[in-house]
Design a protein around this motif. Structure first.
Motif, PDB file in Angstrom:
ATOM      1  N   MET A   1      -5.759  -9.516 -15.232  1.00 36.78           N
ATOM      2  CA  MET A   1      -5.309  -8.308 -14.579  1.00 36.78           C
ATOM      3  C   MET A   1      -4.147  -8.680 -13.650  1.00 36.78           C
ATOM      4  SD  MET A   1      -7.675  -5.640 -12.352  1.00 36.78           S
ATOM      5  CE  MET A   1      -8.789  -5.331 -13.686  1.00 36.78           C
ATOM      6  N   SER A   2      -3.068  -7.972 -13.771  1.00 37.39           N
ATOM      7  CA  SER A   2      -1.904  -8.263 -12.931  1.00 37.39           C
ATOM      8  C   SER A   2      -2.167  -7.791 -11.494  1.00 37.39           C
ATOM      9  CB  SER A   2      -0.672  -7.543 -13.479  1.00 37.39           C
ATOM     10  OG  SER A   2      -0.730  -6.170 -13.169  1.00 37.39           O
ATOM     11  N   PRO A   3      -1.397  -8.291 -10.536  1.00 36.16           N
ATOM     12  CA  PRO A   3      -1.582  -7.846  -9.152  1.00 36.16           C
ATOM     13  C   PRO A   3      -1.446  -6.326  -8.998  1.00 36.16           C
ATOM     14  CG  PRO A   3      -0.198  -9.787  -9.201  1.00 36.16           C
ATOM     15  CD  PRO A   3      -0.412  -9.362 -10.633  1.00 36.16           C
ATOM     16  N   ILE A   4      -0.526  -5.735  -9.724  1.00 39.26           N
ATOM     17  CA  ILE A   4      -0.346  -4.280  -9.637  1.00 39.26           C
ATOM     18  C   ILE A   4      -1.558  -3.549 -10.222  1.00 39.26           C
ATOM     19  CG2 ILE A   4       1.032  -2.337 -10.480  1.00 39.26           C
ATOM     20  CD1 ILE A   4       3.478  -4.230 -10.228  1.00 39.26           C
ATOM     21  N   GLU A   5      -2.048  -4.037 -11.351  1.00 44.93           N
ATOM     22  CA  GLU A   5      -3.235  -3.431 -11.950  1.00 44.93           C
ATOM     23  C   GLU A   5      -4.445  -3.571 -11.030  1.00 44.93           C
ATOM     24  OE1 GLU A   5      -2.508  -4.078 -16.711  1.00 44.93           O
ATOM     25  OE2 GLU A   5      -3.212  -5.774 -15.513  1.00 44.93           O
ATOM     26  N   LEU A   6      -4.590  -4.708 -10.408  1.00 46.26           N
ATOM     27  CA  LEU A   6      -5.704  -4.938  -9.491  1.00 46.26           C
ATOM     28  C   LEU A   6      -5.611  -4.003  -8.288  1.00 46.26           C
ATOM     29  CD1 LEU A   6      -8.237  -6.555  -8.895  1.00 46.26           C
ATOM     30  CD2 LEU A   6      -6.806  -8.280  -7.805  1.00 46.26           C
ATOM     31  N   PHE A   7      -4.416  -3.851  -7.736  1.00 47.42           N
ATOM     32  CA  PHE A   7      -4.219  -2.942  -6.612  1.00 47.42           C
ATOM     33  C   PHE A   7      -4.566  -1.512  -7.014  1.00 47.42           C
ATOM     34  CE2 PHE A   7      -1.478   0.100  -4.422  1.00 47.42           C
ATOM     35  CZ  PHE A   7      -1.931  -0.067  -3.122  1.00 47.42           C
ATOM     36  N   GLU A   8      -4.111  -1.067  -8.174  1.00 46.46           N
ATOM     37  CA  GLU A   8      -4.398   0.288  -8.647  1.00 46.46           C
ATOM     38  C   GLU A   8      -5.905   0.472  -8.874  1.00 46.46           C
ATOM     39  OE1 GLU A   8      -2.509   3.053  -8.975  1.00 46.46           O
ATOM     40  OE2 GLU A   8      -0.971   1.869  -7.959  1.00 46.46           O
ATOM     41  N   GLN A  10      -8.339  -1.131  -7.277  1.00 50.10           N
ATOM     42  CA  GLN A  10      -8.949  -1.035  -5.949  1.00 50.10           C
ATOM     43  C   GLN A  10      -8.713   0.352  -5.351  1.00 50.10           C
ATOM     44  OE1 GLN A  10      -6.915  -4.363  -4.164  1.00 50.10           O
ATOM     45  NE2 GLN A  10      -8.810  -5.533  -4.049  1.00 50.10           N
ATOM     46  N   ARG A  11      -7.497   0.865  -5.497  1.00 51.33           N
ATOM     47  CA  ARG A  11      -7.157   2.172  -4.942  1.00 51.33           C
ATOM     48  C   ARG A  11      -7.981   3.274  -5.602  1.00 51.33           C
ATOM     49  NH1 ARG A  11      -3.336   6.159  -5.567  1.00 51.33           N
ATOM     50  NH2 ARG A  11      -2.468   5.266  -7.449  1.00 51.33           N
ATOM     51  N   HIS A  12      -8.145   3.190  -6.914  1.00 51.99           N
ATOM     52  CA  HIS A  12      -8.938   4.171  -7.645  1.00 51.99           C
ATOM     53  C   HIS A  12     -10.404   4.107  -7.214  1.00 51.99           C
ATOM     54  CE1 HIS A  12     -10.418   6.660 -10.895  1.00 51.99           C
ATOM     55  NE2 HIS A  12     -11.252   5.706 -11.215  1.00 51.99           N
ATOM     56  N   LEU A  13     -10.938   2.904  -7.071  1.00 52.48           N
ATOM     57  CA  LEU A  13     -12.328   2.755  -6.648  1.00 52.48           C
ATOM     58  C   LEU A  13     -12.542   3.322  -5.252  1.00 52.48           C
ATOM     59  CD1 LEU A  13     -13.060  -0.831  -7.979  1.00 52.48           C
ATOM     60  CD2 LEU A  13     -14.093   1.292  -8.792  1.00 52.48           C
ATOM     61  N   HIS A  18     -14.825   7.541  -1.684  1.00 49.62           N
ATOM     62  CA  HIS A  18     -14.657   8.560  -0.645  1.00 49.62           C
ATOM     63  C   HIS A  18     -14.975   9.964  -1.167  1.00 49.62           C
ATOM     64  CE1 HIS A  18     -13.272   5.953   2.499  1.00 49.62           C
ATOM     65  NE2 HIS A  18     -12.381   5.414   1.692  1.00 49.62           N
ATOM     66  N   ASP A  19     -14.554  10.254  -2.385  1.00 49.37           N
ATOM     67  CA  ASP A  19     -14.829  11.560  -2.976  1.00 49.37           C
ATOM     68  C   ASP A  19     -16.329  11.775  -3.145  1.00 49.37           C
ATOM     69  OD1 ASP A  19     -14.090  14.056  -4.309  1.00 49.37           O
ATOM     70  OD2 ASP A  19     -14.820  13.049  -6.124  1.00 49.37           O
ATOM     71  N   LEU A  42     -19.986   1.500  -7.520  1.00 46.50           N
ATOM     72  CA  LEU A  42     -18.568   1.548  -7.156  1.00 46.50           C
ATOM     73  C   LEU A  42     -18.254   0.553  -6.040  1.00 46.50           C
ATOM     74  CD1 LEU A  42     -17.942   5.405  -7.183  1.00 46.50           C
ATOM     75  CD2 LEU A  42     -16.887   3.728  -8.709  1.00 46.50           C
ATOM     76  N   GLU A  43     -19.128   0.492  -5.036  1.00 44.09           N
ATOM     77  CA  GLU A  43     -18.908  -0.434  -3.927  1.00 44.09           C
ATOM     78  C   GLU A  43     -18.987  -1.888  -4.401  1.00 44.09           C
ATOM     79  OE1 GLU A  43     -21.843   1.032  -1.192  1.00 44.09           O
ATOM     80  OE2 GLU A  43     -20.401   2.364  -0.224  1.00 44.09           O
ATOM     81  N   ARG A  44     -19.905  -2.175  -5.319  1.00 42.79           N
ATOM     82  CA  ARG A  44     -20.023  -3.526  -5.864  1.00 42.79           C
ATOM     83  C   ARG A  44     -18.773  -3.909  -6.655  1.00 42.79           C
ATOM     84  NH1 ARG A  44     -24.711  -3.460  -9.234  1.00 42.79           N
ATOM     85  NH2 ARG A  44     -25.557  -2.405  -7.442  1.00 42.79           N
ATOM     86  N   GLU A  45     -18.272  -2.977  -7.459  1.00 47.84           N
ATOM     87  CA  GLU A  45     -17.063  -3.233  -8.241  1.00 47.84           C
ATOM     88  C   GLU A  45     -15.851  -3.403  -7.329  1.00 47.84           C
ATOM     89  OE1 GLU A  45     -14.460  -3.821 -11.392  1.00 47.84           O
ATOM     90  OE2 GLU A  45     -16.634  -3.959 -11.304  1.00 47.84           O
ATOM     91  N   HIS A  46     -15.786  -2.617  -6.265  1.00 46.54           N
ATOM     92  CA  HIS A  46     -14.682  -2.745  -5.314  1.00 46.54           C
ATOM     93  C   HIS A  46     -14.734  -4.118  -4.645  1.00 46.54           C
ATOM     94  CE1 HIS A  46     -12.448  -2.181  -1.539  1.00 46.54           C
ATOM     95  NE2 HIS A  46     -11.657  -1.458  -2.301  1.00 46.54           N
TER      96      HIS A  46
END
Length: 59
Positions: A1-8, A10-13, A18-19, A42-46
Motif C-alpha cells: 500500500m502506498s503512503p497515499i493509499e494508507l493515508f486515504e 486511515q481517513r476513511h476509517l 465518527h459517523d 473499525l478501530e482495530r483496523e485503524h
C-alpha cells in the motif's frame, strides 16, 4: 500500500468511526450491539493502519 493509499484508508476509517458513533444513540438495542462490534473492528483496523505507517511497512 502506498503512503497515499494508507493515508486515504486511515481517513476513511476515521470518518466511518465518527459517523457510526454519531448514529449509535438513535439505534435500537439489537442494532446497537452490531454497531459496537463494527465500531470495534473499525478501530482495530485503524490501529493496524497507524502501526503500518509508524513502522514504515509501506510498499
Amino acid at each position: 500500500m502506498s503512503p497515499i493509499e494508507l493515508f486515504e484508508h486511515q481517513r476513511h476509517l476515521t470518518a466511518s468511526i465518527h459517523d457510526l458513533e454519531k448514529r449509535i444513540p438513535t439505534m435500537d438495542e439489537a442494532t446497537k450491539a452490531r454497531a459496537y462490534k463494527t465500531l470495534d473492528n473499525l478501530e482495530r483496523e485503524h490501529a493496524r493502519a497507524v502501526e503500518m505507517a509508524a513502522t514504515g511497512i509501506i510498499q
